[in-house]
Design a protein around this motif. Sequence first.
Motif, PDB file in Angstrom:
ATOM      1  N   ASN A  66       0.813  -1.212   0.000  1.00 54.34           N
ATOM      2  CA  ASN A  66       0.000   0.000   0.000  1.00 54.34           C
ATOM      3  C   ASN A  66       0.851   1.270   0.000  1.00 54.34           C
ATOM      4  N   ASP A  67       2.159   1.106  -0.124  1.00 56.85           N
ATOM      5  CA  ASP A  67       3.058   2.256  -0.081  1.00 56.85           C
ATOM      6  C   ASP A  67       4.093   2.125  -1.189  1.00 56.85           C
ATOM      7  N   MET A  68       3.598   1.941  -2.414  1.00 53.67           N
ATOM      8  CA  MET A  68       4.479   1.646  -3.540  1.00 53.67           C
ATOM      9  C   MET A  68       4.712   2.826  -4.479  1.00 53.67           C
ATOM     10  N   GLY A  69       3.810   3.793  -4.492  1.00 54.05           N
ATOM     11  CA  GLY A  69       3.902   4.866  -5.467  1.00 54.05           C
ATOM     12  C   GLY A  69       4.537   6.108  -4.900  1.00 54.05           C
ATOM     13  N   GLY A  70       4.811   7.056  -5.777  1.00 55.81           N
ATOM     14  CA  GLY A  70       5.340   8.342  -5.355  1.00 55.81           C
ATOM     15  C   GLY A  70       4.262   9.402  -5.392  1.00 55.81           C
ATOM     16  N   GLY A  71       4.477  10.458  -4.648  1.00 52.78           N
ATOM     17  CA  GLY A  71       3.529  11.581  -4.660  1.00 52.78           C
ATOM     18  C   GLY A  71       2.145  11.153  -4.251  1.00 52.78           C
ATOM     19  N   GLY A  72       1.131  11.498  -5.062  1.00 49.12           N
ATOM     20  CA  GLY A  72      -0.258  11.229  -4.731  1.00 49.12           C
ATOM     21  C   GLY A  72      -0.685   9.812  -5.020  1.00 49.12           C
ATOM     22  N   LEU A  73       0.215   8.972  -5.571  1.00 47.83           N
ATOM     23  CA  LEU A  73      -0.184   7.612  -5.913  1.00 47.83           C
ATOM     24  C   LEU A  73      -0.148   6.673  -4.719  1.00 47.83           C
ATOM     25  N   SER A  74       0.585   6.999  -3.674  1.00 48.83           N
ATOM     26  CA  SER A  74       0.846   6.038  -2.617  1.00 48.83           C
ATOM     27  C   SER A  74      -0.369   5.741  -1.753  1.00 48.83           C
ATOM     28  N   PHE A  75      -1.424   6.546  -1.847  1.00 48.50           N
ATOM     29  CA  PHE A  75      -2.575   6.294  -0.993  1.00 48.50           C
ATOM     30  C   PHE A  75      -3.548   5.301  -1.591  1.00 48.50           C
ATOM     31  N   MET A  76      -3.383   4.934  -2.861  1.00 47.76           N
ATOM     32  CA  MET A  76      -4.344   4.059  -3.512  1.00 47.76           C
ATOM     33  C   MET A  76      -4.067   2.605  -3.207  1.00 47.76           C
ATOM     34  N   SER A  77      -5.112   1.827  -3.006  1.00 49.84           N
ATOM     35  CA  SER A  77      -4.961   0.392  -2.801  1.00 49.84           C
ATOM     36  C   SER A  77      -6.204  -0.319  -3.271  1.00 49.84           C
ATOM     37  N   MET A  78      -6.013  -1.396  -4.016  1.00 52.04           N
ATOM     38  CA  MET A  78      -7.140  -2.200  -4.457  1.00 52.04           C
ATOM     39  C   MET A  78      -7.602  -3.145  -3.361  1.00 52.04           C
ATOM     40  N   ASP A  79      -6.797  -3.282  -2.310  1.00 55.24           N
ATOM     41  CA  ASP A  79      -7.074  -4.234  -1.246  1.00 55.24           C
ATOM     42  C   ASP A  79      -7.385  -3.480   0.025  1.00 55.24           C
ATOM     43  N   ASP A  80      -8.564  -3.697   0.596  1.00 57.67           N
ATOM     44  CA  ASP A  80      -8.945  -3.018   1.823  1.00 57.67           C
ATOM     45  C   ASP A  80      -8.387  -3.712   3.053  1.00 57.67           C
ATOM     46  N   GLY A  81      -7.763  -4.876   2.890  1.00 58.99           N
ATOM     47  CA  GLY A  81      -7.210  -5.615   4.003  1.00 58.99           C
ATOM     48  C   GLY A  81      -5.865  -5.042   4.422  1.00 58.99           C
ATOM     49  N   PRO A  82      -5.297  -5.601   5.513  1.00 60.73           N
ATOM     50  CA  PRO A  82      -4.017  -5.101   5.997  1.00 60.73           C
ATOM     51  C   PRO A  82      -2.895  -5.409   5.039  1.00 60.73           C
ATOM     52  N   SER A  83      -1.935  -4.487   4.958  1.00 61.58           N
ATOM     53  CA  SER A  83      -0.787  -4.717   4.109  1.00 61.58           C
ATOM     54  C   SER A  83      -0.024  -5.924   4.622  1.00 61.58           C
ATOM     55  N   GLY A  84       0.445  -6.764   3.710  1.00 60.63           N
ATOM     56  CA  GLY A  84       1.128  -7.997   4.080  1.00 60.63           C
ATOM     57  C   GLY A  84       0.305  -9.225   3.781  1.00 60.63           C
ATOM     58  N   GLN A  85      -0.986  -9.031   3.479  1.00 61.38           N
ATOM     59  CA  GLN A  85      -1.883 -10.146   3.184  1.00 61.38           C
ATOM     60  C   GLN A  85      -2.172 -10.279   1.690  1.00 61.38           C
ATOM     61  N   GLU A  86      -1.638  -9.389   0.870  1.00 59.94           N
ATOM     62  CA  GLU A  86      -1.879  -9.436  -0.561  1.00 59.94           C
ATOM     63  C   GLU A  86      -1.174 -10.646  -1.175  1.00 59.94           C
ATOM     64  N   PRO A  87      -1.709 -11.178  -2.271  1.00 59.54           N
ATOM     65  CA  PRO A  87      -1.064 -12.336  -2.904  1.00 59.54           C
ATOM     66  C   PRO A  87       0.359 -12.040  -3.364  1.00 59.54           C
ATOM     67  N   HIS A  88       0.643 -10.774  -3.682  1.00 61.02           N
ATOM     68  CA  HIS A  88       1.975 -10.409  -4.157  1.00 61.02           C
ATOM     69  C   HIS A  88       2.773  -9.677  -3.081  1.00 61.02           C
ATOM     70  N   ALA A  89       2.448  -9.910  -1.823  1.00 60.29           N
ATOM     71  CA  ALA A  89       3.125  -9.209  -0.722  1.00 60.29           C
ATOM     72  C   ALA A  89       4.633  -9.426  -0.756  1.00 60.29           C
ATOM     73  N   VAL A  90       5.055 -10.651  -1.076  1.00 61.35           N
ATOM     74  CA  VAL A  90       6.495 -10.931  -1.122  1.00 61.35           C
ATOM     75  C   VAL A  90       7.175 -10.077  -2.185  1.00 61.35           C
ATOM     76  N   CYS A  91       6.480  -9.819  -3.301  1.00 61.66           N
ATOM     77  CA  CYS A  91       7.042  -8.976  -4.368  1.00 61.66           C
ATOM     78  C   CYS A  91       7.212  -7.544  -3.879  1.00 61.66           C
ATOM     79  N   CYS A  92       6.221  -7.048  -3.152  1.00 56.61           N
ATOM     80  CA  CYS A  92       6.287  -5.682  -2.620  1.00 56.61           C
ATOM     81  C   CYS A  92       7.447  -5.544  -1.635  1.00 56.61           C
ATOM     82  N   ASN A  93       7.591  -6.540  -0.766  1.00 53.61           N
ATOM     83  CA  ASN A  93       8.661  -6.486   0.233  1.00 53.61           C
ATOM     84  C   ASN A  93      10.035  -6.530  -0.423  1.00 53.61           C
ATOM     85  N   GLU A  94      10.182  -7.366  -1.428  1.00 51.24           N
ATOM     86  CA  GLU A  94      11.469  -7.465  -2.116  1.00 51.24           C
ATOM     87  C   GLU A  94      11.744  -6.216  -2.951  1.00 51.24           C
ATOM     88  N   TRP A  95      10.695  -5.550  -3.429  1.00 53.17           N
ATOM     89  CA  TRP A  95      10.867  -4.292  -4.157  1.00 53.17           C
ATOM     90  C   TRP A  95      11.431  -3.221  -3.228  1.00 53.17           C
TER      91      TRP A  95
END
Length: 268
Positions: A66-95
């Motif tokens: 949920n904290d991947m974008g710059g500027g005004g993009l970082s507030f958007m999320s397609m997932d209303d659940g807690p960060s870390g539960q997304e199917p691609h969470a490992v990709c976000c963490n490694e990014w």
Amino acid sequence: MMSTNKLLQCLVLAVIFVTHSSAAEFDDFKNKKYMCRPHSCPGNKQSVPKVPKDKTKPWFKSTGCNDMGGGGLSFMSMDDGPSGQEPHAVCCNEWHACYQICGTTKAMCDEIFGKCAENVCSNGPPALEEQCKKTTSLSTLMVQMNTDCRPHEEAQMNACQCVSAKGASKKREEYLRTFYEQYSPETAEEKVPGLVEKVSSSTPKLSSLMRKLVSKFPKSIVLQKSKKKSMEDFINMEYKQAGKKPGKDDITLDEEDSDAEDLGTEEL
């Protein structure tokens, strides 16, 4: 019925695509990120990684999908659940970790993230592939459209140091050996000498190896709240202490259980 959050996402995405209306303009917009320069040093000095001051704690930090974008993009999320539960969470963490590995480039980290997210969905259960793609698509878009070089540059400034060319190889060896002693001490003596021969001459070579090691040893990354999420929790706490709930014109926020969560319970 579409929630306010989802409606806001749609409106923001509509503005983005209207602003970059033609395909050529959009491609040019995405490709600007490749102009971001890697960390460099003056004169004959070389850029090498720094061992963290407290090497016993996770070396890399992630603030999730949920904290991947710059500027005004970082507030958007397609997932209303807690960060870390997304199917691609490992990709976000490694990014996030990739940005913090000395010698990486923004373009490299962004491209690897896109491939990782795509693989997560294509290699998962076929029945869930379409939903997975919907969940990962916004994170991928946020990364692609973020042309701000500063987050990567700041992470590289914290991760790298400039040393004389004569001492650079030794510093790279020290970094790699210390990482292994922390996350795989039982294999350090066996693995490190051979790896040092391959990567000690070049920080980009070492950074490529470190990306693979971070993926192999996920405990080297710790999940933390972003500044945005910390502010949200602070506002929620203020409402709770005041004994009232946010009104219809106030921001409704979800709470997380802890400030930091160790990632990964087993080695790959």
